[in-house]
Design a protein around this motif. Structure first.
Motif, PDB file in Angstrom:
ATOM      1  N   ARG A 188       0.733  -1.115   0.140  1.00 11.35           N
ATOM      2  CA  ARG A 188       0.033  -0.086  -0.079  1.00 11.35           C
ATOM      3  C   ARG A 188       0.929   1.241  -0.096  1.00 11.35           C
ATOM      4  O   ARG A 188       1.711   1.564   0.892  1.00 11.35           O
ATOM      5  CB  ARG A 188      -0.872  -0.084   1.235  1.00 11.35           C
ATOM      6  CG  ARG A 188      -2.190   1.135   1.171  1.00 11.35           C
ATOM      7  CD  ARG A 188      -3.031   0.678   2.276  1.00 11.35           C
ATOM      8  NE  ARG A 188      -3.536  -0.585   2.364  1.00 11.35           N
ATOM      9  CZ  ARG A 188      -3.531  -1.586   3.287  1.00 11.35           C
ATOM     10  NH1 ARG A 188      -3.307  -1.427   4.458  1.00 11.35           N
ATOM     11  NH2 ARG A 188      -4.065  -2.818   3.142  1.00 11.35           N
ATOM     12  N   PRO A 189       0.725   2.144  -0.856  1.00 13.54           N
ATOM     13  CA  PRO A 189       1.714   3.536  -1.099  1.00 13.54           C
ATOM     14  C   PRO A 189       1.300   4.492  -0.198  1.00 13.54           C
ATOM     15  O   PRO A 189      -0.047   4.470   0.226  1.00 13.54           O
ATOM     16  CB  PRO A 189       1.439   3.859  -2.477  1.00 13.54           C
ATOM     17  CG  PRO A 189       0.345   3.245  -2.943  1.00 13.54           C
ATOM     18  CD  PRO A 189      -0.141   2.069  -2.227  1.00 13.54           C
ATOM     19  N   SER A 190       2.169   5.332   0.364  1.00  8.59           N
ATOM     20  CA  SER A 190       1.696   6.442   1.117  1.00  8.59           C
ATOM     21  C   SER A 190       1.096   7.521   0.071  1.00  8.59           C
ATOM     22  O   SER A 190       1.373   7.489  -1.308  1.00  8.59           O
ATOM     23  CB  SER A 190       2.848   7.012   1.855  1.00  8.59           C
ATOM     24  OG  SER A 190       4.066   6.277   1.652  1.00  8.59           O
ATOM     25  N   PRO A 191       0.258   8.570   0.441  1.00  4.39           N
ATOM     26  CA  PRO A 191      -0.337   9.516  -0.275  1.00  4.39           C
ATOM     27  C   PRO A 191       0.677  10.208  -1.218  1.00  4.39           C
ATOM     28  O   PRO A 191       1.786  10.714  -0.636  1.00  4.39           O
ATOM     29  CB  PRO A 191      -0.923  10.390   0.635  1.00  4.39           C
ATOM     30  CG  PRO A 191      -1.024   9.435   1.964  1.00  4.39           C
ATOM     31  CD  PRO A 191      -0.004   8.641   1.775  1.00  4.39           C
ATOM     32  N   ASP A 203      -7.191  -2.619  -0.626  1.00  2.37           N
ATOM     33  CA  ASP A 203      -6.859  -1.953   0.835  1.00  2.37           C
ATOM     34  C   ASP A 203      -7.484  -2.806   2.112  1.00  2.37           C
ATOM     35  O   ASP A 203      -6.845  -2.983   2.898  1.00  2.37           O
ATOM     36  CB  ASP A 203      -7.514  -0.594   0.877  1.00  2.37           C
ATOM     37  CG  ASP A 203      -6.644   0.383   0.224  1.00  2.37           C
ATOM     38  OD1 ASP A 203      -5.556   0.164  -0.093  1.00  2.37           O
ATOM     39  OD2 ASP A 203      -7.336   1.364   0.197  1.00  2.37           O
ATOM     40  N   GLY A 224      -2.458   6.319  -3.429  1.00  2.00           N
ATOM     41  CA  GLY A 224      -2.700   6.384  -1.781  1.00  2.00           C
ATOM     42  C   GLY A 224      -3.642   7.328  -1.413  1.00  2.00           C
ATOM     43  O   GLY A 224      -3.842   7.459  -0.276  1.00  2.00           O
ATOM     44  N   ARG A 225      -4.340   7.827  -2.317  1.00  2.06           N
ATOM     45  CA  ARG A 225      -5.415   8.799  -2.201  1.00  2.06           C
ATOM     46  C   ARG A 225      -6.361   9.032  -3.159  1.00  2.06           C
ATOM     47  O   ARG A 225      -5.697   8.404  -4.450  1.00  2.06           O
ATOM     48  CB  ARG A 225      -4.906  10.222  -1.517  1.00  2.06           C
ATOM     49  CG  ARG A 225      -4.051  10.884  -2.834  1.00  2.06           C
ATOM     50  CD  ARG A 225      -3.609  12.372  -2.475  1.00  2.06           C
ATOM     51  NE  ARG A 225      -2.615  12.568  -3.520  1.00  2.06           N
ATOM     52  CZ  ARG A 225      -2.996  13.376  -4.650  1.00  2.06           C
ATOM     53  NH1 ARG A 225      -4.400  13.512  -4.940  1.00  2.06           N
ATOM     54  NH2 ARG A 225      -2.087  13.666  -5.368  1.00  2.06           N
TER      55      ARG A 225
END
Ligand code: SF4
Ligand SMILES: [Zn+2]
Length: 338
Positions: A13-16, A56, A71-72
């Motif tokens: 899962r990537p960060s924003p 997710d 990620g957003r």
């Protein structure tokens, strides 16, 4: 195993992402396709969005698409920039496929106004627009505006993967049973749109022979619900349960001979559905492959059969490695390495 699934899901899962990452799609390219019996070029674009909500929550065992996400959520303005970027590469190909790394029809990924903007962008230029979605988002509410905005044929693709509930829910780890995919395909067709189903060849925990049987049974079960069924042999994506197994020598990607057999046997039970396969990463170690020598020829034959809907050419293929494939299918259930 559940903790492995949770760990690999968390790791991928990537960060924003910052705004500059959202201005361009993940990728776009051209590929051969068939439209109304005619060979045509297709234009493919993958929009960068927040990605699949299911990835997710739990995620499918073979899916590493989360790495291509923001990620957003992407804003409508960012999606407009991506569409404009794609349009600069577009050369009026008659078949356009717009993917996200999830569901085009999920508002969290592509808001309704952006969906209409995508459809309008290709209106009058393409004859067919394909979008992909999970079944729960394929409703009259999401689809009718896309159909109106585009004006041509809309094709809705869904990853049915397998018509066997155990394979789909436990081995692939999807969130909805096959019946929900069938119901969604019915809704799609009742709106006058085309339904396309992806079938996964060789989810984890099936032997090579079981995997072929599963696809053939799925073709039979899905043939009256979908206009096109596409056999997608697994390729090993980063950050997936399948990769975890592969690294521990507990998984081999399917043989191209298995694709050939699935097409040959599937063609006999497909009814009026089109049956195709365009393997990703074909011939590569982490993709569906044979011995290496025959792979290019077998891949060409698979593509030709898929485009022309003529499967008899597959019978002419031969290579000594077919014997290894046969032996593996026979011996694998006994736990013997062929
Ligand atoms: S295969 Fe589809 S449903 Fe499953 S995690 Fe990937 S994008 Fe989501
Ligand atoms: Zn070979």
């Amino acid at each position: 195993m559940p903790s492995v699934a949770r760990d690999v899901a968390a790791a991928r899962r990537p960060s924003p992402a910052p705004p500059e990452a959202a201005r361009q799609p993940v990728n776009c390219w051209r590929e051969p396709e068939s439209l109304g019996g005619e060979r045509v070029p297709a234009f493919v674009v993958i929009l960068r969005t927040r990605g699949c909500y299911w990835a997710d929550l739990k995620g499918c065992s073979m899916c590493g698409y989360a790495k291509d996400t923001l990620g957003r959520s992407a804003s409508p303005h960012e999606l407009r920039q991506q569409i404009d970027w794609a349009l600069r590469q577009y050369r009026n190909e008659p078949y356009v496929k717009v993917y996200t790394s999830g569901s085009f029809l999920d508002d969290r990924e592509v808001d309704p106004s952006s969906r209409e903007a995508v459809a309008t962008a290709f209106r009058g230029r393409a004859r067919r627009l394909l979008v992909e979605t999970l079944p729960e988002f394929a409703t009259a509410e999401t689809l009718a505006p896309v159909r109106e905005a585009f004006g041509g044929e809309v094709e809705v693709a869904m990853g049915l993967e397998s018509a066997d509930p155990t394979v789909l829910l436990q081995f692939v780890n999807k969130g909805s049973p096959p019946d929900e995919y069938f119901a969604a395909a019915d809704r799609v067709r009742s709106l006058g749109l085309r339904a396309k189903g992806y079938l996964l060849l060789k989810p984890p925990y099936l032997t090579e022979a079981e995997a072929i049987d599963d696809v053939v049974r799925s073709v039979r079960a899905a043939r009256d619900r979908f206009d096109t069924l596409s056999i997608n042999p697994v390729h090993i994506q980063n950050g997936t349960v399948v990769e975890w197994l592969y690294r521990r020598r507990r998984y081999r990607p399917p043989w191209l001979w298995s694709v050939v057999e699935a097409l040959r046997r599937g063609a006999e039970v497909r009814g009026t559905a089109r049956l195709v396969s365009f393997p990703t990463a074909g011939g590569l170690p982490r993709g569906p492959h044979n011995c290496g020598r025959c792979d290019p020829e077998v891949l060409r034959a698979i593509e030709t059969a898929s485009l022309d809907q003529r499967f008899d050419g597959l019978d002419a293929l031969s290579c000594p490695c077919q014997e290894v494939h046969r032996a593996r299918k026979a011996l694998e259930p006994l736990g013997v390495e062929a």
